[in-house]
Design a protein around this motif. Structure first.
Motif, mmCIF file in Angstrom:
data_model
loop_
_atom_site.group_PDB
_atom_site.id
_atom_site.type_symbol
_atom_site.label_atom_id
_atom_site.label_comp_id
_atom_site.label_asym_id
_atom_site.label_seq_id
_atom_site.Cartn_x
_atom_site.Cartn_y
_atom_site.Cartn_z
ATOM 1 N N THR A 56 27.794 40.610 28.084
ATOM 2 C CA THR A 56 27.623 39.189 27.786
ATOM 3 C C THR A 56 28.970 38.498 27.887
ATOM 4 O O THR A 56 29.972 38.994 27.362
ATOM 5 C CB THR A 56 26.998 39.004 26.395
ATOM 6 O OG1 THR A 56 25.741 39.694 26.381
ATOM 7 C CG2 THR A 56 26.777 37.541 26.082
ATOM 8 N N ILE A 57 28.974 37.367 28.568
ATOM 9 C CA ILE A 57 30.204 36.634 28.864
ATOM 10 C C ILE A 57 29.993 35.143 28.620
ATOM 11 O O ILE A 57 28.865 34.696 28.450
ATOM 12 C CB ILE A 57 30.630 36.837 30.340
ATOM 13 C CG1 ILE A 57 29.538 36.289 31.266
ATOM 14 C CG2 ILE A 57 30.937 38.282 30.636
ATOM 15 C CD1 ILE A 57 29.966 36.083 32.687
ATOM 16 N N LEU A 58 31.078 34.409 28.642
ATOM 17 C CA LEU A 58 31.037 32.955 28.765
ATOM 18 C C LEU A 58 31.555 32.623 30.156
ATOM 19 O O LEU A 58 32.632 33.089 30.546
ATOM 20 C CB LEU A 58 31.949 32.288 27.736
ATOM 21 C CG LEU A 58 31.409 32.029 26.357
ATOM 22 C CD1 LEU A 58 32.497 31.456 25.454
ATOM 23 C CD2 LEU A 58 30.218 31.097 26.383
ATOM 24 N N ILE A 59 30.789 31.856 30.910
ATOM 25 C CA ILE A 59 31.250 31.355 32.210
ATOM 26 C C ILE A 59 31.809 29.963 31.952
ATOM 27 O O ILE A 59 31.156 29.131 31.323
ATOM 28 C CB ILE A 59 30.094 31.273 33.217
ATOM 29 C CG1 ILE A 59 29.500 32.667 33.446
ATOM 30 C CG2 ILE A 59 30.567 30.664 34.535
ATOM 31 C CD1 ILE A 59 28.242 32.654 34.276
ATOM 32 N N HIS A 60 33.025 29.721 32.424
ATOM 33 C CA HIS A 60 33.680 28.435 32.195
ATOM 34 C C HIS A 60 33.762 27.635 33.491
ATOM 35 O O HIS A 60 34.217 28.146 34.506
ATOM 36 C CB HIS A 60 35.108 28.628 31.672
ATOM 37 C CG HIS A 60 35.187 29.495 30.468
ATOM 38 N ND1 HIS A 60 34.729 29.101 29.228
ATOM 39 C CD2 HIS A 60 35.658 30.759 30.323
ATOM 40 C CE1 HIS A 60 34.928 30.081 28.356
ATOM 41 N NE2 HIS A 60 35.486 31.093 28.998
ATOM 42 N N ASN A 61 33.335 26.404 33.431
ATOM 43 C CA ASN A 61 33.532 25.472 34.530
ATOM 44 C C ASN A 61 34.416 24.352 33.989
ATOM 45 O O ASN A 61 33.946 23.444 33.312
ATOM 46 C CB ASN A 61 32.201 24.912 35.035
ATOM 47 C CG ASN A 61 32.403 23.912 36.158
ATOM 48 O OD1 ASN A 61 33.513 23.704 36.631
ATOM 49 N ND2 ASN A 61 31.323 23.280 36.570
ATOM 50 N N TRP A 62 35.701 24.436 34.264
ATOM 51 C CA TRP A 62 36.660 23.455 33.770
ATOM 52 C C TRP A 62 36.760 22.253 34.706
ATOM 53 O O TRP A 62 37.440 21.284 34.400
ATOM 54 C CB TRP A 62 38.038 24.101 33.620
ATOM 55 C CG TRP A 62 38.047 25.309 32.738
ATOM 56 C CD1 TRP A 62 38.020 26.617 33.152
ATOM 57 C CD2 TRP A 62 38.069 25.352 31.312
ATOM 58 N NE1 TRP A 62 38.019 27.453 32.064
ATOM 59 C CE2 TRP A 62 38.061 26.701 30.919
ATOM 60 C CE3 TRP A 62 38.091 24.379 30.322
ATOM 61 C CZ2 TRP A 62 38.071 27.116 29.593
ATOM 62 C CZ3 TRP A 62 38.110 24.779 28.991
ATOM 63 C CH2 TRP A 62 38.105 26.122 28.645
ATOM 64 N N SER A 63 36.073 22.323 35.850
ATOM 65 C CA SER A 63 36.187 21.262 36.858
ATOM 66 C C SER A 63 35.263 20.088 36.549
ATOM 67 O O SER A 63 34.433 20.155 35.643
ATOM 68 C CB SER A 63 35.846 21.821 38.249
ATOM 69 O OG SER A 63 34.442 21.961 38.389
ATOM 70 N N GLY A 64 35.375 19.041 37.341
ATOM 71 C CA GLY A 64 34.557 17.852 37.177
ATOM 72 C C GLY A 64 33.258 17.894 37.966
ATOM 73 O O GLY A 64 32.552 16.899 38.033
ATOM 74 N N GLN A 65 32.935 19.048 38.591
ATOM 75 C CA GLN A 65 31.710 19.181 39.374
ATOM 76 C C GLN A 65 30.933 20.403 38.916
ATOM 77 O O GLN A 65 31.527 21.413 38.528
ATOM 78 C CB GLN A 65 32.040 19.352 40.853
ATOM 79 C CG GLN A 65 32.793 18.203 41.461
ATOM 80 C CD GLN A 65 33.138 18.509 42.919
ATOM 81 O OE1 GLN A 65 32.634 19.433 43.517
ATOM 82 N NE2 GLN A 65 34.033 17.706 43.477
ATOM 83 N N ALA A 66 29.593 20.335 38.994
ATOM 84 C CA ALA A 66 28.757 21.493 38.680
ATOM 85 C C ALA A 66 29.054 22.611 39.683
ATOM 86 O O ALA A 66 29.413 22.342 40.833
ATOM 87 C CB ALA A 66 27.288 21.111 38.733
ATOM 88 N N ILE A 67 28.922 23.858 39.242
ATOM 89 C CA ILE A 67 29.164 24.989 40.141
ATOM 90 C C ILE A 67 27.926 25.894 40.177
ATOM 91 O O ILE A 67 27.172 25.983 39.215
ATOM 92 C CB ILE A 67 30.402 25.818 39.738
ATOM 93 C CG1 ILE A 67 30.271 26.363 38.305
ATOM 94 C CG2 ILE A 67 31.678 25.018 39.922
ATOM 95 C CD1 ILE A 67 31.347 27.370 37.922
ATOM 96 N N ASP A 68 27.756 26.553 41.311
ATOM 97 C CA ASP A 68 26.702 27.542 41.491
ATOM 98 C C ASP A 68 27.297 28.933 41.340
ATOM 99 O O ASP A 68 28.474 29.157 41.642
ATOM 100 C CB ASP A 68 26.088 27.441 42.893
ATOM 101 C CG ASP A 68 25.301 26.161 43.075
ATOM 102 O OD1 ASP A 68 24.514 25.835 42.177
ATOM 103 O OD2 ASP A 68 25.482 25.504 44.117
ATOM 104 N N PHE A 69 26.487 29.857 40.899
ATOM 105 C CA PHE A 69 26.893 31.253 40.781
ATOM 106 C C PHE A 69 25.851 32.055 41.538
ATOM 107 O O PHE A 69 24.845 32.473 40.980
ATOM 108 C CB PHE A 69 26.938 31.655 39.306
ATOM 109 C CG PHE A 69 27.680 32.928 39.026
ATOM 110 C CD1 PHE A 69 28.942 32.894 38.466
ATOM 111 C CD2 PHE A 69 27.114 34.162 39.323
ATOM 112 C CE1 PHE A 69 29.634 34.061 38.204
ATOM 113 C CE2 PHE A 69 27.795 35.331 39.057
ATOM 114 C CZ PHE A 69 29.048 35.287 38.499
#
Length: 142
Positions: A56-69
């Motif tokens: 179990t992790i936390l995925i971080h998106n620090w950017s101003g746009q949504a990201i896909d994984f």
């Protein structure tokens, strides 16, 4: 911009109160530390009834746009040694300025057994996670 936490709807319905508390505590600690260069943070691991490894992790998106994984290669390392590798996709985007918990399941057949997870790291393609093992964070799921 302020970083937020998001629990995907399935997580929102099923997460236990103690697990939510651990996730929120680590999220707020990271937010205070302002570690905006980390992509993922290891939280804990467990084994399910099939003996698959759940990380179990936390995925971080620090950017101003949504990201896909999508179809991202994830390596699980313990003490610098690779013990498992799998490709994973997440069925939703990680919104801008958001951290989101997720669990990767490595099938038993793809995991080297008998390892000490006190120094676990996950590497997602070229992104390395922050290792926050205050204790061994080990639990077993039946």
């Amino acid at each position: 911009m302020t970083q937020n936490i998001y629990f995907e709807p399935a997580w929102e319905r099923t997460i236990s109160d103690p697990d939510r508390k651990v996730i929120l505590e680590k999220f707020y600690r990271l937010k205070e530390a302002n570690v905006a260069n980390d992509f993922i943070t290891y939280l804990w691991h467990a084994y399910n009834h099939r003996q698959s490894l759940l990380t179990t992790i936390l995925i971080h998106n620090w950017s101003g746009q949504a990201i896909d994984f999508e179809n991202r290669l994830v390596h699980c390392l313990v003490g610098g040694e690779k013990i498992a590798t799998e490709k994973f996709s997440i069925p939703c985007q990680v919104p801008a300025h958001t951290s989101m918990p997720w669990t990767f399941i490595f099938p038993k057949e793809h995991v080297r057994s008998s390892v000490d997870f006190s120094k676990c790291q996950l590497i997602v393609e070229n992104n390395i996670c922050r290792t926050l093992n205050d204790d061994k964070n080990e639990m077993h799921i039946e």
